[in-house]
Design a protein around this motif. Structure first.
Motif, PDB file in Angstrom:
ATOM      1  N   UNK A 192      10.794  -8.149 -13.954  1.00 17.93           N
ATOM      2  CA  UNK A 192       9.763  -8.327 -12.928  1.00 17.93           C
ATOM      3  C   UNK A 192      10.354  -8.550 -11.545  1.00 17.93           C
ATOM      4  N   UNK A 193      11.620  -9.010 -11.486  1.00 16.56           N
ATOM      5  CA  UNK A 193      12.286  -9.178 -10.192  1.00 16.56           C
ATOM      6  C   UNK A 193      12.412  -7.837  -9.468  1.00 16.56           C
ATOM      7  N   UNK A 194      12.503  -6.754 -10.244  1.00 21.40           N
ATOM      8  CA  UNK A 194      12.586  -5.430  -9.625  1.00 21.40           C
ATOM      9  C   UNK A 194      11.285  -5.053  -8.925  1.00 21.40           C
ATOM     10  N   UNK A 195      10.202  -5.739  -9.291  1.00 17.96           N
ATOM     11  CA  UNK A 195       8.910  -5.533  -8.634  1.00 17.96           C
ATOM     12  C   UNK A 195       8.673  -6.577  -7.549  1.00 17.96           C
ATOM     13  N   UNK A 196       9.710  -7.322  -7.212  1.00 17.23           N
ATOM     14  CA  UNK A 196       9.608  -8.323  -6.155  1.00 17.23           C
ATOM     15  C   UNK A 196       9.551  -9.746  -6.647  1.00 17.23           C
ATOM     16  N   UNK A 214      -1.392  -6.705   4.303  1.00 18.67           N
ATOM     17  CA  UNK A 214      -1.069  -5.418   3.684  1.00 18.67           C
ATOM     18  C   UNK A 214       0.224  -4.891   4.285  1.00 18.67           C
ATOM     19  N   UNK A 215       1.161  -4.525   3.417  1.00 18.33           N
ATOM     20  CA  UNK A 215       2.424  -3.928   3.846  1.00 18.33           C
ATOM     21  C   UNK A 215       2.402  -2.455   3.464  1.00 18.33           C
ATOM     22  N   UNK A 216       2.708  -1.587   4.427  1.00 18.00           N
ATOM     23  CA  UNK A 216       2.720  -0.162   4.157  1.00 18.00           C
ATOM     24  C   UNK A 216       4.101   0.270   3.693  1.00 18.00           C
ATOM     25  N   UNK A 217       4.164   0.738   2.449  1.00 10.74           N
ATOM     26  CA  UNK A 217       5.436   1.222   1.901  1.00 10.74           C
ATOM     27  C   UNK A 217       5.923   2.409   2.721  1.00 10.74           C
ATOM     28  N   UNK A 218       7.239   2.562   2.807  1.00 11.07           N
ATOM     29  CA  UNK A 218       7.816   3.637   3.611  1.00 11.07           C
ATOM     30  C   UNK A 218       7.592   5.015   2.980  1.00 11.07           C
ATOM     31  N   UNK A 219       7.446   5.042   1.680  1.00 12.41           N
ATOM     32  CA  UNK A 219       7.241   6.313   0.983  1.00 12.41           C
ATOM     33  C   UNK A 219       7.507   6.118  -0.495  1.00 12.41           C
ATOM     34  N   UNK A 220       7.149   7.090  -1.294  1.00 11.83           N
ATOM     35  CA  UNK A 220       7.283   6.953  -2.742  1.00 11.83           C
ATOM     36  C   UNK A 220       8.752   6.831  -3.147  1.00 11.83           C
ATOM     37  N   UNK A 221       9.664   7.468  -2.406  1.00  8.61           N
ATOM     38  CA  UNK A 221      11.084   7.396  -2.751  1.00  8.61           C
ATOM     39  C   UNK A 221      11.673   6.021  -2.470  1.00  8.61           C
ATOM     40  N   UNK A 222      11.122   5.327  -1.474  1.00  9.97           N
ATOM     41  CA  UNK A 222      11.604   3.981  -1.133  1.00  9.97           C
ATOM     42  C   UNK A 222      10.805   2.883  -1.820  1.00  9.97           C
ATOM     43  N   UNK A 223       9.849   3.274  -2.678  1.00  8.05           N
ATOM     44  CA  UNK A 223       8.971   2.289  -3.300  1.00  8.05           C
ATOM     45  C   UNK A 223       9.728   1.219  -4.083  1.00  8.05           C
ATOM     46  N   UNK A 224      10.721   1.570  -4.925  1.00 11.93           N
ATOM     47  CA  UNK A 224      11.446   0.515  -5.651  1.00 11.93           C
ATOM     48  C   UNK A 224      12.087  -0.515  -4.710  1.00 11.93           C
ATOM     49  N   UNK A 225      12.682  -0.044  -3.623  1.00 13.89           N
ATOM     50  CA  UNK A 225      13.316  -0.967  -2.675  1.00 13.89           C
ATOM     51  C   UNK A 225      12.268  -1.807  -1.941  1.00 13.89           C
ATOM     52  N   UNK A 226      11.154  -1.180  -1.561  1.00 12.59           N
ATOM     53  CA  UNK A 226      10.100  -1.912  -0.856  1.00 12.59           C
ATOM     54  C   UNK A 226       9.459  -2.967  -1.753  1.00 12.59           C
ATOM     55  N   UNK A 227       9.298  -2.660  -3.018  1.00 14.40           N
ATOM     56  CA  UNK A 227       8.776  -3.656  -3.967  1.00 14.40           C
ATOM     57  C   UNK A 227       9.717  -4.858  -4.034  1.00 14.40           C
ATOM     58  N   UNK A 228      11.000  -4.588  -4.139  1.00 13.57           N
ATOM     59  CA  UNK A 228      11.988  -5.660  -4.288  1.00 13.57           C
ATOM     60  C   UNK A 228      12.106  -6.516  -3.032  1.00 13.57           C
ATOM     61  N   UNK A 229      12.064  -5.884  -1.852  1.00 16.98           N
ATOM     62  CA  UNK A 229      12.311  -6.632  -0.612  1.00 16.98           C
ATOM     63  C   UNK A 229      11.043  -7.251  -0.019  1.00 16.98           C
ATOM     64  N   UNK A 274       0.834  -1.193   0.000  1.00 16.90           N
ATOM     65  CA  UNK A 274       0.000   0.000   0.000  1.00 16.90           C
ATOM     66  C   UNK A 274       0.871   1.246   0.000  1.00 16.90           C
ATOM     67  N   UNK A 275       0.705   2.087  -1.019  1.00 14.29           N
ATOM     68  CA  UNK A 275       1.482   3.333  -1.076  1.00 14.29           C
ATOM     69  C   UNK A 275       0.670   4.533  -1.539  1.00 14.29           C
ATOM     70  N   UNK A 276      -0.463   4.313  -2.228  1.00 13.65           N
ATOM     71  CA  UNK A 276      -1.333   5.438  -2.557  1.00 13.65           C
ATOM     72  C   UNK A 276      -2.031   5.893  -1.277  1.00 13.65           C
TER      73      UNK A 276
END
Length: 559
Positions: A320-324, A236-251, A212-214
């Motif tokens: 797609x690995x970049x999206x987790x 549901x996992x709350x993303x840390x923020x839009x700037x960390x979204x790529x990392x949160x998707x991957x991890x 969840x990030x929106x």
């Protein structure tokens, strides 16, 4: 009888089920059903301490979090009305919504927001701050964590009222692209009906993991990223923020994502940038998209059947690995999505389900299904939702999800909902084979001084497919030709005009860009040129560039 809070309380029988994960104090923390119900009970104790009664309003101005859920569920369970607000909005707008709704209390993200709000002369409103350094009440701001802790001994069993279906549950202020927002009144029936219709599509499963990030203050995320997964018991996992979204998707490796088109536009742009300097990589990606889309349509041949698994393993999987690496579908809404981008991801094996809705419909009206996905459309209407075309091909919608009306604005309500219960969306549409195709906004049809008419959205969607353009707005209402304002690092106007018009070849010949105003400064929520859901505020952009626009047309008249 109904109550939205049954979405949470149904998990009372499975207290150890993990419902949420949030990043707190530099680590990811899981929250079980019992913890969430107890947190909601804490908020209910606070509401009782204020003497609040069913129908009273309480406002939420938080980032997506477990407190957002607990506050909301605790409130609506007791018959209170929750008023969600955008945490990134300006203090004046937030204060307007609080006062207009008559909210008795507001919980905000931090002390800075709280103090800025109090400068707006809020009256008879308790202001609580979640991330607070305040030990005792100071300058009208209270530490929410301390307040809840002080009420620990007053906790009672979770209160869940059995309410009439049309009981007001929430007032959602539309972010809008101009002017003061209107408060959309949604009932318990509206929310439950829309969630149940989405549930029937089988796009969310108990074993799913949502990221969840929106902002949850927007009904798209609130329904798709909060109520729906809670309804099915997904995590549901709350993303840390839009700037960390790529990392949160991957991890965090989600399986389902609700997103706005901008997220996939940027990701697609990175893919294009990564292959443009290698002819081999570019051809391999183009081959993947060609074969994958053909197979998705059921038109693949024998060679395609053999090629696709290899192409997806060698070309698609690293992307797609970049999206987790586990994403099984993404639902995209809130704005138009370029079908070229959707087809690329579908071809890679990631279904992108383009949908359509509006806050007044709670919000989902239609969405594509994994089977028979047509990205150019926004799919068929949801179960229990009727659609038809009205005057000027305006899309009309009717069903149990349609709002009660606008808060304290009967005139606007009568304009939006006719005597037969049809919601007038303001969007021009076509309906073919039960699928809805959005063609533009009735109010946004642009008329040049020579009488030629066109929808700027269609042209803008085509142009933005060229990654040289970050953000754009077409101009030309009442003018002799079409111009464009563009956020871009390229300042060569002739080159930009050529590239823009190359993207418009499929449209009538009079729809061509003749002049361009460029800027390197992006349009953001902070500078007031994007809504919190990342839509461009067309009116605000044109106002910001009015002097350059006037100069552009003055110069152009002499061409």
């Amino acid at each position: 009888m109904a109550n939205i809070a049954t979405f949470l309380f149904q998990h009372d029988d499975t207290p150890n089920r993990v419902l949420y994960r949030q990043f707190i104090d530099n680590e990811w923390v899981d929250f079980k059903a019992r913890e969430m119900i107890d947190l909601a009970r804490s908020w209910q104790a606070f509401f009782r301490s204020m003497g609040l009664q069913p129908g009273d309003r309480v406002a939420i101005c938080l980032k997506n979090s477990v407190h957002w859920v607990a506050f909301d569920q605790g409130a609506v369970a007791m018959g209170l009305v929750s008023v969600p607000l955008y945490v990134d909005d300006n203090a004046s707008n937030i204060a307007y919504c609080i006062q207009d709704s008559g909210s008795r209390a507001v919980v905000v993200e931090n002390d800075r927001i709280a103090r800025n709000l109090l400068k707006e002369n809020l009256k008879d409103v308790r202001v609580l701050s979640i991330k607070s350094d305040i030990e005792k009440e100071a300058d009208g701001v209270e530490n929410a964590v301390h307040v809840l802790k002080s009420l620990d001994k007053k906790l009672e069993p979770f209160e869940l009222l059995d309410l009439e279906q049309n009981t007001l549950a929430t007032i959602c202020y539309t972010s809008g692209t101009s002017g003061r927002p209107k408060g959309v009144m949604l009932s318990h029936k509206n929310v439950i009906a829309n969630v149940d219709s989405c549930f029937q599509l089988d796009i969310a499963k108990p074993e799913d993991v949502f990221l969840s990030f929106l902002p949850m203050s927007h009904m798209f995320e609130r329904t798709g990223g909060y109520y729906l997964p809670l309804r099915v018991g997904a995590k549901v996992i709350y993303a840390r923020g839009i700037n960390q979204l790529p990392e949160d998707l991957a991890t965090q490796a989600p399986t389902v994502l609700f997103a706005v088109p901008r997220i996939f536009e940027k990701f697609y742009g990175r893919i294009q940038a990564s292959v443009k300097d290698s002819r081999f990589k570019r051809k391999a990606f183009e081959k993947l998209v060609d074969v994958g889309w053909r197979m998705e349509q059921g038109k693949g041949g024998i060679v395609d059947h053999f090629q696709l698994p290899l192409l997806r393993a060698k070309v698609a999987q690293p992307i797609l690995e970049r999206l987790g690496g586990r994403l099984r579908l993404a639902v995209v809404g809130g704005a138009a999505l370029d079908s070229t981008i959707a087809k690329a991801f579908i071809a890679m094996g990631l279904p992108i389900l383009h949908g359509y809705g509006m806050t007044e419909a709670c919000p989902v009206i239609s969405v594509n299904r994994p089977e028979g996905n047509v990205p150019e459309s926004v799919g068929p209407a949801l179960p229990n939702v009727e659609v038809m075309l009205g005057e000027n091909d305006e899309l009309l919608a009717r069903g149990p999800n349609i709002m009660l009306g606008y808060w304290q604005n009967e005139e606007a309500t009568k304009t939006a909902i006719d005597s037969d219960g049809w919601l007038h969306t303001g969007d021009v549409a076509e309906i073919k084979d039960k699928r809805i195709y959005i063609r533009g906004r009735i109010k946004d049809i642009m008329v040049l001084s020579n009488g030629e008419k066109f929808s700027p959205q269609d042209a803008e969607m085509a142009i933005i497919g060229d990654d040289v353009f970050e953000q754009i707005v077409l101009i030309g209402e009442g003018r002799p030709f079409i111009g464009m304002i563009a956020v871009t690092a390229n300042s060569n106007e002739k080159e930009l005009i050529k590239r823009a018009n190359e993207r418009l070849q499929h449209l009538p010949r009079y729809i061509r860009v003749r002049r361009i105003i460029t800027t390197k400064e992006p349009w953001t929520v902070d500078n007031g040129l994007l809504t919190p859901t990342l839509k461009v505020k067309r009116v605000k952009v044109i106002e910001a560039f009015k002097d350059r626009i006037n100069d552009l047309y003055a110069e152009g008249m002499g061409d």
